[in-house]
Scaffold this motif. Structure first.
Motif, PDB file in Angstrom:
ATOM      1  N   LEU A   1       0.157  -9.033  -3.964  1.00  0.00           N
ATOM      2  CA  LEU A   1       1.851  -9.045  -4.305  1.00  0.00           C
ATOM      3  C   LEU A   1       1.301  -7.180  -5.030  1.00  0.00           C
ATOM      4  N   TYR A   2       0.273  -7.117  -5.385  1.00  0.00           N
ATOM      5  CA  TYR A   2       0.723  -5.585  -6.242  1.00  0.00           C
ATOM      6  C   TYR A   2       0.953  -4.033  -4.701  1.00  0.00           C
ATOM      7  N   LEU A   3      -0.382  -4.922  -3.528  1.00  0.00           N
ATOM      8  CA  LEU A   3       0.056  -3.739  -2.202  1.00  0.00           C
ATOM      9  C   LEU A   3       0.925  -3.549  -2.003  1.00  0.00           C
ATOM     10  N   ALA A   4       1.900  -5.126  -1.597  1.00  0.00           N
ATOM     11  CA  ALA A   4       2.702  -5.487  -1.097  1.00  0.00           C
ATOM     12  C   ALA A   4       4.269  -4.073  -1.624  1.00  0.00           C
ATOM     13  N   ARG A   5       4.126  -4.464  -3.069  1.00  0.00           N
ATOM     14  CA  ARG A   5       5.400  -3.618  -3.876  1.00  0.00           C
ATOM     15  C   ARG A   5       4.840  -2.280  -3.474  1.00  0.00           C
ATOM     16  N   ALA A   6       3.521  -1.902  -3.840  1.00  0.00           N
ATOM     17  CA  ALA A   6       3.166  -0.578  -3.921  1.00  0.00           C
ATOM     18  C   ALA A   6       3.578   0.229  -2.389  1.00  0.00           C
ATOM     19  N   GLU A   7       3.051  -0.422  -1.394  1.00  0.00           N
ATOM     20  CA  GLU A   7       3.909   0.116   0.020  1.00  0.00           C
ATOM     21  C   GLU A   7       5.260   0.096   0.247  1.00  0.00           C
TER      22      GLU A   7
END
Length: 156
Positions: free
Chosen positions: A103-109
């Motif tokens: 979730l974090y990586l998808a949001r950050a990217e």
């Protein structure tokens, strides 16, 4: 080096990007680009090869996803007591560890659908009681969200 312990983190050290100064209360620290530091820490945590500790999980949840325990519980299909227990005990289930990183990586990217879903959950958390007001128009039905207190709840 400065031992950065925000949010209960125990394994983050700053080589530079901070200034030490004296205050009336003792030594003080000023950190340059605090928001950027938070993003960099969350990215490092999301990409680290070992499991997240409870404090690291909490940091990604709160600083990275800006989610309350209740909000993240809704995303994960769990309850906030479980989230609190994982963070306190440090025993984060593997599936939750992997999912919060994703979730974090998808949001950050820049994954727009995931970022949008997380923002909707954040908005729900902050929202007061609301009502959905529907109005028929030539082009079909349209909806509008209003605070419940803005008008009486009677049927017209």
């Amino acid at each position: 080096m400065y031992h950065y312990t925000d949010g209960g983190l125990k394994n983050v050290w700053l080589v530079n990007g901070y200034k030490q100064h004296k205050t009336p209360y003792g030594e003080g620290i000023s950190i340059n680009d605090l928001d950027g530091l938070g993003v960099a820490i969350c990215l490092a945590l999301a990409k680290k090869p070992s499991p997240l500790t409870g404090a690291e999980f909490r940091y990604v949840r709160s600083a990275g996803l800006m989610q309350s325990q209740s909000g993240l519980a809704k995303v994960l299909g769990n309850n906030e007591q479980a989230i609190a227990r994982w963070e306190k005990s440090g025993k984060v289930p593997r599936w939750a560890d992997k999912l919060i990183r994703l979730l974090y990586l998808a949001r950050a990217e820049g994954n727009a659908p995931i970022a949008s879903a997380i923002e909707r959950i954040n908005a729900i958390e902050r929202a007061e009681k609301q009502r959905i007001v529907m109005k028929e128009a030539r082009s079909g039905w349209a909806s509008k969200i209003e605070p419940q207190e803005a008008a009486d709840c009677g049927i017209v």
